[in-house]
Design a protein around this motif. Structure first.
Motif, PDB file in Angstrom:
ATOM      1  N   ASP A  95     -16.131  -6.689  78.982  1.00  0.00           N
ATOM      2  CA  ASP A  95     -15.035  -7.023  78.075  1.00  0.00           C
ATOM      3  C   ASP A  95     -15.416  -6.667  76.637  1.00  0.00           C
ATOM      4  N   PHE A  96     -14.383  -6.456  75.820  1.00  0.00           N
ATOM      5  CA  PHE A  96     -14.581  -6.197  74.403  1.00  0.00           C
ATOM      6  C   PHE A  96     -14.438  -7.490  73.597  1.00  0.00           C
ATOM      7  N   VAL A  97     -15.063  -7.509  72.430  1.00  0.00           N
ATOM      8  CA  VAL A  97     -14.757  -8.528  71.425  1.00  0.00           C
ATOM      9  C   VAL A  97     -13.522  -8.020  70.693  1.00  0.00           C
ATOM     10  N   ALA A  98     -12.370  -8.639  70.928  1.00  0.00           N
ATOM     11  CA  ALA A  98     -11.092  -8.096  70.457  1.00  0.00           C
ATOM     12  C   ALA A  98     -11.060  -7.873  68.950  1.00  0.00           C
ATOM     13  N   GLU A  99     -11.637  -8.805  68.197  1.00  0.00           N
ATOM     14  CA  GLU A  99     -11.565  -8.691  66.731  1.00  0.00           C
ATOM     15  C   GLU A  99     -12.568  -7.689  66.179  1.00  0.00           C
ATOM     16  N   SER A 100     -13.335  -7.037  67.036  1.00  0.00           N
ATOM     17  CA  SER A 100     -14.332  -6.082  66.557  1.00  0.00           C
ATOM     18  C   SER A 100     -13.773  -4.676  66.362  1.00  0.00           C
ATOM     19  N   LEU A 101     -12.496  -4.454  66.697  1.00  0.00           N
ATOM     20  CA  LEU A 101     -11.922  -3.118  66.607  1.00  0.00           C
ATOM     21  C   LEU A 101     -12.004  -2.568  65.184  1.00  0.00           C
ATOM     22  N   ARG A 102     -12.632  -1.426  65.050  1.00  0.00           N
ATOM     23  CA  ARG A 102     -12.682  -0.727  63.766  1.00  0.00           C
ATOM     24  C   ARG A 102     -12.034   0.630  63.950  1.00  0.00           C
ATOM     25  N   LEU A 147     -15.638  -0.271  69.091  1.00  0.00           N
ATOM     26  CA  LEU A 147     -15.468  -1.622  69.605  1.00  0.00           C
ATOM     27  C   LEU A 147     -16.833  -2.175  70.014  1.00  0.00           C
ATOM     28  N   ARG A 148     -16.966  -3.489  69.938  1.00  0.00           N
ATOM     29  CA  ARG A 148     -18.206  -4.138  70.360  1.00  0.00           C
ATOM     30  C   ARG A 148     -17.977  -4.840  71.694  1.00  0.00           C
ATOM     31  N   LEU A 149     -18.943  -4.722  72.578  1.00  0.00           N
ATOM     32  CA  LEU A 149     -18.860  -5.389  73.869  1.00  0.00           C
ATOM     33  C   LEU A 149     -19.250  -6.855  73.732  1.00  0.00           C
ATOM     34  N   ALA A 150     -18.595  -7.705  74.517  1.00  0.00           N
ATOM     35  CA  ALA A 150     -18.908  -9.128  74.495  1.00  0.00           C
ATOM     36  C   ALA A 150     -20.297  -9.384  75.078  1.00  0.00           C
TER      37      ALA A 150
END
Length: 297
Positions: free
Chosen positions: A135-142, A161-164
């Motif tokens: 899963d992604f960390v949703a708020e990490s989208l750049r 994106l950063r992975l959880a």
């Protein structure tokens, strides 16, 4: 070419008259696709597609299936999966684990349209690599677009994106600067690696040896666009272009006149990829500096 100027026949990213590879992102790979179980291998393959109705871009199609050796050579190759409104996941695009065990690089157009309107939520997607889902960390989208941008272009069509949870296994190194990759016409042999495959190719993934024919002057973010003759297809966005040394040099963004089997034309019928340089490489290096994940010995 000054920033904001576009050569004839060159789209911002998505056009109306010309069909683009990324315009098909989100289209079903197969209605029977099912959600792969967490920590399991890739999902069951969708029913075979009729490739006679969706021919390659160029008369010559040299794509072949990726092998285990190819995956070892390109260790960051992964796939973005996203759920449709009915909850059924589908293969969306190629994505890359780059620099750290938690940093994923992919196209911005997976989440924004040409007008920068949100088309998909990060929470509806996940990253698959090495047979595992993350899963992604949703708020990490750049996004690669500038704060005052009103349009999405080829050269800012990137996102991180950063992975959880950090992914297991190796990842693609952040490319170093290459002063020999000059602007203008050239003939640079590359390999287009498409871990997500294309809808106009029977395999689940593909690889093809092809050529970058021109590198345009830098525009958004100090990034240049590479025009190439690699076959692409719907779902192939985000595929990586590697030089003969195995170095990641560019990421596929869009192609003109999809599925036409026309001969390559430097002005009217070519693929567009953004080079891994400028603001994108800076962002990858920053993610690497900020990463707190213990590195494998």
């Amino acid at each position: 070419m000054a920033q904001g100027q576009r050569a004839r026949g060159v789209p911002a990213v998505c056009g109306v008259l010309a069909l683009f590879a990324w315009a098909g992102i989100g289209a079903a790979v197969g209605d029977d696709a099912t959600h792969p179980p967490r920590e399991a291998g890739p999902p069951a393959r969708a029913p075979a597609r009729d490739v006679t109705e969706t021919a390659a871009l160029y008369p010559h199609d040299g794509r072949r299936d990726m092998t285990s050796g190819d995956r070892a050579r390109y260790p960051g190759a992964g796939v973005l999966w996203c759920r449709r409104p009915d909850g059924v996941p589908q293969k969306a695009a190629a994505a890359w684990l780059v620099g750290t065990a938690s940093t994923v690089m992919l196209n911005a157009h997976n989440f924004r349209n040409r007008q920068l309107e949100t088309t998909r939520a990060v929470g509806d997607c996940y990253f698959q690599i090495g047979g595992r889902n993350y899963d992604f960390v949703a708020e990490s989208l750049r996004l690669g677009v500038a704060a005052d941008a009103t349009r999405l272009h080829i050269t800012d069509d990137w996102a991180l994106l950063r992975l959880a949870q950090p992914a297991e296994g190796p990842r693609q190194p952040v490319p170093d600067a290459d002063p020999d990759l000059s602007t203008g016409d050239l003939s640079l042999p590359v390999t287009l690696v498409a871990p997500g495959g294309h809808q106009n190719y029977r395999g689940d993934s593909s690889l093809e040896t092809c050529t970058i024919r021109r590198i345009d002057p830098p525009t958004e973010g100090g990034i240049r666009r590479a025009r190439h003759d690699c076959n692409d297809g719907y779902g192939g966005s985000g595929s990586g272009l590697f030089d003969e040394a195995g170095r990641l040099v560019a990421m596929q963004s869009a192609s003109l006149s999809m599925n036409s089997r026309h001969a390559f034309d430097i002005e009217f019928h070519y693929g567009s990829a953004l080079l891994i340089e400028g603001a994108l490489r800076d962002a990858l290096r920053r993610a690497q500096r900020e990463d707190t994940t213990p590195q494998a010995p």
